[in-house]
Design a protein around this motif. Structure first.
Motif, PDB file in Angstrom:
ATOM      1  N   ILE A  30     -12.718  35.286   0.739  1.00  0.00           N
ATOM      2  CA  ILE A  30     -12.682  35.357  -0.725  1.00  0.00           C
ATOM      3  C   ILE A  30     -13.767  34.483  -1.338  1.00  0.00           C
ATOM      4  O   ILE A  30     -14.355  34.844  -2.362  1.00  0.00           O
ATOM      5  CB  ILE A  30     -11.284  34.971  -1.263  1.00  0.00           C
ATOM      6  N   THR A  34     -16.723  36.258  -3.203  1.00  0.00           N
ATOM      7  CA  THR A  34     -16.896  36.019  -4.640  1.00  0.00           C
ATOM      8  C   THR A  34     -18.361  35.765  -4.974  1.00  0.00           C
ATOM      9  O   THR A  34     -18.884  36.281  -5.971  1.00  0.00           O
ATOM     10  CB  THR A  34     -16.043  34.820  -5.086  1.00  0.00           C
ATOM     11  N   ARG A  63     -16.721  50.129   0.191  1.00  0.00           N
ATOM     12  CA  ARG A  63     -15.459  50.577  -0.401  1.00  0.00           C
ATOM     13  C   ARG A  63     -15.035  51.931   0.151  1.00  0.00           C
ATOM     14  O   ARG A  63     -13.854  52.285   0.086  1.00  0.00           O
ATOM     15  CB  ARG A  63     -15.578  50.664  -1.922  1.00  0.00           C
ATOM     16  N   ALA A 100     -14.876  42.261   0.725  1.00  0.00           N
ATOM     17  CA  ALA A 100     -14.421  41.579  -0.496  1.00  0.00           C
ATOM     18  C   ALA A 100     -15.535  41.564  -1.530  1.00  0.00           C
ATOM     19  O   ALA A 100     -15.294  41.764  -2.729  1.00  0.00           O
ATOM     20  CB  ALA A 100     -13.978  40.154  -0.167  1.00  0.00           C
ATOM     21  N   TYR A 103     -15.669  44.876  -3.487  1.00  0.00           N
ATOM     22  CA  TYR A 103     -14.614  45.039  -4.495  1.00  0.00           C
ATOM     23  C   TYR A 103     -14.767  44.031  -5.632  1.00  0.00           C
ATOM     24  O   TYR A 103     -14.545  44.355  -6.798  1.00  0.00           O
ATOM     25  CB  TYR A 103     -13.244  44.899  -3.839  1.00  0.00           C
ATOM     26  N   ILE A 104     -15.128  42.798  -5.286  1.00  0.00           N
ATOM     27  CA  ILE A 104     -15.268  41.768  -6.316  1.00  0.00           C
ATOM     28  C   ILE A 104     -16.463  42.055  -7.213  1.00  0.00           C
ATOM     29  O   ILE A 104     -16.461  41.708  -8.401  1.00  0.00           O
ATOM     30  CB  ILE A 104     -15.363  40.374  -5.659  1.00  0.00           C
ATOM     31  N   ILE A 107     -15.190  44.003  -9.904  1.00  0.00           N
ATOM     32  CA  ILE A 107     -14.377  43.162 -10.783  1.00  0.00           C
ATOM     33  C   ILE A 107     -15.266  42.385 -11.744  1.00  0.00           C
ATOM     34  O   ILE A 107     -14.997  42.310 -12.945  1.00  0.00           O
ATOM     35  CB  ILE A 107     -13.506  42.199  -9.947  1.00  0.00           C
ATOM     36  N   ASN A 152      -5.399  39.578  -6.901  1.00  0.00           N
ATOM     37  CA  ASN A 152      -4.946  40.744  -6.139  1.00  0.00           C
ATOM     38  C   ASN A 152      -5.839  41.001  -4.935  1.00  0.00           C
ATOM     39  O   ASN A 152      -5.358  41.378  -3.858  1.00  0.00           O
ATOM     40  CB  ASN A 152      -4.914  41.986  -7.035  1.00  0.00           C
ATOM     41  N   GLU A 153      -7.136  40.781  -5.101  1.00  0.00           N
ATOM     42  CA  GLU A 153      -8.068  40.968  -3.990  1.00  0.00           C
ATOM     43  C   GLU A 153      -7.795  39.954  -2.882  1.00  0.00           C
ATOM     44  O   GLU A 153      -7.887  40.278  -1.694  1.00  0.00           O
ATOM     45  CB  GLU A 153      -9.508  40.841  -4.484  1.00  0.00           C
ATOM     46  N   LEU A 157      -6.770  40.803   0.898  1.00  0.00           N
ATOM     47  CA  LEU A 157      -7.557  40.260   1.997  1.00  0.00           C
ATOM     48  C   LEU A 157      -6.660  39.606   3.052  1.00  0.00           C
ATOM     49  O   LEU A 157      -6.940  39.702   4.255  1.00  0.00           O
ATOM     50  CB  LEU A 157      -8.568  39.245   1.458  1.00  0.00           C
TER      51      LEU A 157
END
Length: 218
Positions: A30, A34, A63, A100, A103-104, A107, A152-153, A157
């Protein structure tokens, strides 16, 4: 159904060790994800279409393909090229971080674009350049809105880290499979692993809910 506590007690130290590594893998994923997500999200919003296209291809690939396949590709293909041999922990961290990050990135993009464009225009009129405006005005506001999906991610994870067992990474599911193979049992190893994952994810959900409520009052 008989439930043998004796073999479960024998494996408790291994489950604890695996749980710590599961948490470590997830935190590493994460954090790195990030950083990657911020860079990729900003890159996707660039006006330079070829560069934005490359970042979009990254997001689409990670993804759109299974993490299972990504871990195998990284473990047997990428990691040997980087360090000369396979390493499950390194491969797992890289794979979790990359997916991650994809997906981030979305976000961050959604969070930044949710801020009124007038905020950027106002900061630029005060003499800030684009980078300063983004760092001091846009991102702090967007970050509050991104906390729920980022949380949520993180939860996702933690659960996805169980796939690291396929490359012999000694995380929680690795020891669950080891117990199942040694004693030819199903309920003890897998139910225990499921309960530990449940504790981890519900605890994180509780902490995130408290953080959301605290930020909402500020």
């Amino acid at each position: 159904m008989d439930f043998r506590l004796d073999i479960l007690v024998e494996y408790i130290p291994f489950f604890l060790k695996g749980t710590l590594l599961t948490i470590g893998l997830s935190i590493a994923g994460i954090i790195i994800g990030t950083v990657l997500g911020l860079l990729i999200g900003l890159g996707k919003m660039m006006r330079n279409k070829p560069i934005a296209f490359l970042f979009n291809c990254y997001i689409t690939f990670f993804r759109g393909t299974p993490l299972f396949v990504q871990i195998l590709l990284i473990h047997f293909g990428v990691v040997p090229m980087l360090i000369g041999h396979t390493n499950g922990i390194v491969a797992s961290i890289i794979a979790l971080s990359l997916i991650a990050g994809a997906y981030i990135a979305e976000i961050f993009r959604a969070g930044i674009q949710s801020i009124d464009k007038g905020q950027m225009e106002a900061s630029r009129s005060l003499g800030m350049n684009h980078v300063q405006s983004m760092k001091d005005v846009i991102l702090p506001q967007a970050f509050k809105r991104m906390i729920p999906p980022l949380g949520n991610e993180f939860i996702v994870l933690i659960k996805e880290s169980s796939l690291a067992a396929i490359v012999a990474t000694p995380e929680l599911m690795y020891y669950g499979r080891a117990l199942a193979s040694q004693y030819y049992r199903v309920w003890e190893p897998y139910l225990t692993a499921a309960l530990i994952y449940l504790v981890l994810t519900t605890s994180l959900s509780f902490l995130l809910n408290r953080l959301e409520r605290r930020l909402a009052t500020e």
